[in-house]
Write a protein that holds these residues in place. Sequence first.
Motif, mmCIF file in Angstrom:
data_model
loop_
_atom_site.group_PDB
_atom_site.id
_atom_site.type_symbol
_atom_site.label_atom_id
_atom_site.label_comp_id
_atom_site.label_asym_id
_atom_site.label_seq_id
_atom_site.Cartn_x
_atom_site.Cartn_y
_atom_site.Cartn_z
ATOM 1 N N LYS A 108 75.524 40.998 39.095
ATOM 2 C CA LYS A 108 76.491 41.755 39.137
ATOM 3 C C LYS A 108 76.088 43.202 38.577
ATOM 4 O O LYS A 108 76.326 44.348 39.039
ATOM 5 N N ALA A 109 75.392 43.329 37.647
ATOM 6 C CA ALA A 109 74.838 44.288 36.910
ATOM 7 C C ALA A 109 74.270 45.429 37.896
ATOM 8 O O ALA A 109 74.335 46.555 38.123
ATOM 9 N N GLY A 113 74.887 48.969 40.182
ATOM 10 C CA GLY A 113 73.899 50.213 39.939
ATOM 11 C C GLY A 113 73.508 50.186 38.481
ATOM 12 O O GLY A 113 72.651 51.397 38.318
ATOM 13 N N LEU A 114 73.513 49.227 37.783
ATOM 14 C CA LEU A 114 73.173 49.296 36.522
ATOM 15 C C LEU A 114 71.858 48.526 36.387
ATOM 16 O O LEU A 114 71.510 47.571 36.913
ATOM 17 N N VAL A 151 72.103 38.941 28.112
ATOM 18 C CA VAL A 151 71.670 39.884 29.253
ATOM 19 C C VAL A 151 71.944 41.248 28.810
ATOM 20 O O VAL A 151 73.101 41.576 28.001
ATOM 21 N N ALA A 152 70.938 42.158 28.634
ATOM 22 C CA ALA A 152 71.044 43.279 28.154
ATOM 23 C C ALA A 152 71.459 44.358 29.518
ATOM 24 O O ALA A 152 70.675 44.069 30.462
ATOM 25 N N VAL A 153 72.420 45.030 29.236
ATOM 26 C CA VAL A 153 72.576 46.138 30.413
ATOM 27 C C VAL A 153 72.936 47.702 30.007
ATOM 28 O O VAL A 153 73.502 47.708 28.852
ATOM 29 N N GLY A 154 72.377 48.467 31.190
ATOM 30 C CA GLY A 154 72.756 49.835 30.799
ATOM 31 C C GLY A 154 72.428 50.627 32.105
ATOM 32 O O GLY A 154 71.918 50.202 33.108
ATOM 33 N N HIS A 155 72.595 51.863 31.811
ATOM 34 C CA HIS A 155 72.414 52.998 32.905
ATOM 35 C C HIS A 155 70.837 53.015 32.593
ATOM 36 O O HIS A 155 70.290 52.995 31.605
ATOM 37 N N THR A 156 70.065 53.415 33.631
ATOM 38 C CA THR A 156 68.508 53.393 33.688
ATOM 39 C C THR A 156 68.087 54.564 34.392
ATOM 40 O O THR A 156 68.826 54.882 35.362
ATOM 41 N N PRO A 157 67.130 55.461 34.004
ATOM 42 C CA PRO A 157 66.655 56.279 34.651
ATOM 43 C C PRO A 157 65.637 55.950 35.850
ATOM 44 O O PRO A 157 65.328 56.583 36.934
ATOM 45 N N MET A 158 65.627 54.583 35.855
ATOM 46 C CA MET A 158 64.612 53.957 36.900
ATOM 47 C C MET A 158 65.415 53.948 38.517
ATOM 48 O O MET A 158 66.587 53.861 38.171
#
Length: 178
Positions: A108-109, A113-114, A151-158
Amino acid sequence: MEFDHVLSVRCSVRRYTEEPVSEEDIQKIVKAGEEVPVGHFDFKNYAIAAITDKKVLRLLAEENQALSGRGDPIYGAPLLLLIMNTPEAREDSIKLNAGIMAENMHLKAVDLGLGSICIYSFIRTLNREEGYGKYFQALHLPEGLKPAMAVAVGHTPMVQRERRFVARIPTFRIDGKE
């Protein structure tokens, strides 16, 4: 996002920005974890904690570093989804159920787009500590819950990139035809 596309861009992300995950996205990801089929209909013996408290996340990183010699197990992600079980959960299905919850949240993340990563290493390390570590005690959760997966989740520069499929697991078709 189309499901096949989600599968093709799904990867374990180890780099995050400091931008927080929106409350709406947190709710969607948690819901994905709640929508799993749990073996023996054992839902009452599992719980999910959505952790965004920077102090708790920092404490987790410091404890893991001190015990394992490795760095931050969640790579600076601003959201940690901790999947837990009660002592009454069927021992033979805890990792299976927690893994399915984690993968649903991970997918889902990606769909949102996370960046995300399923994690077990810090749980294994900190489970050796009394009370599962100070980070866990700082959560002030109901008595009896035990961490099983995260589960670790966040916005990423990738940038999400579609991977070309390469079969890496032997598969066998047994269909009874000669």
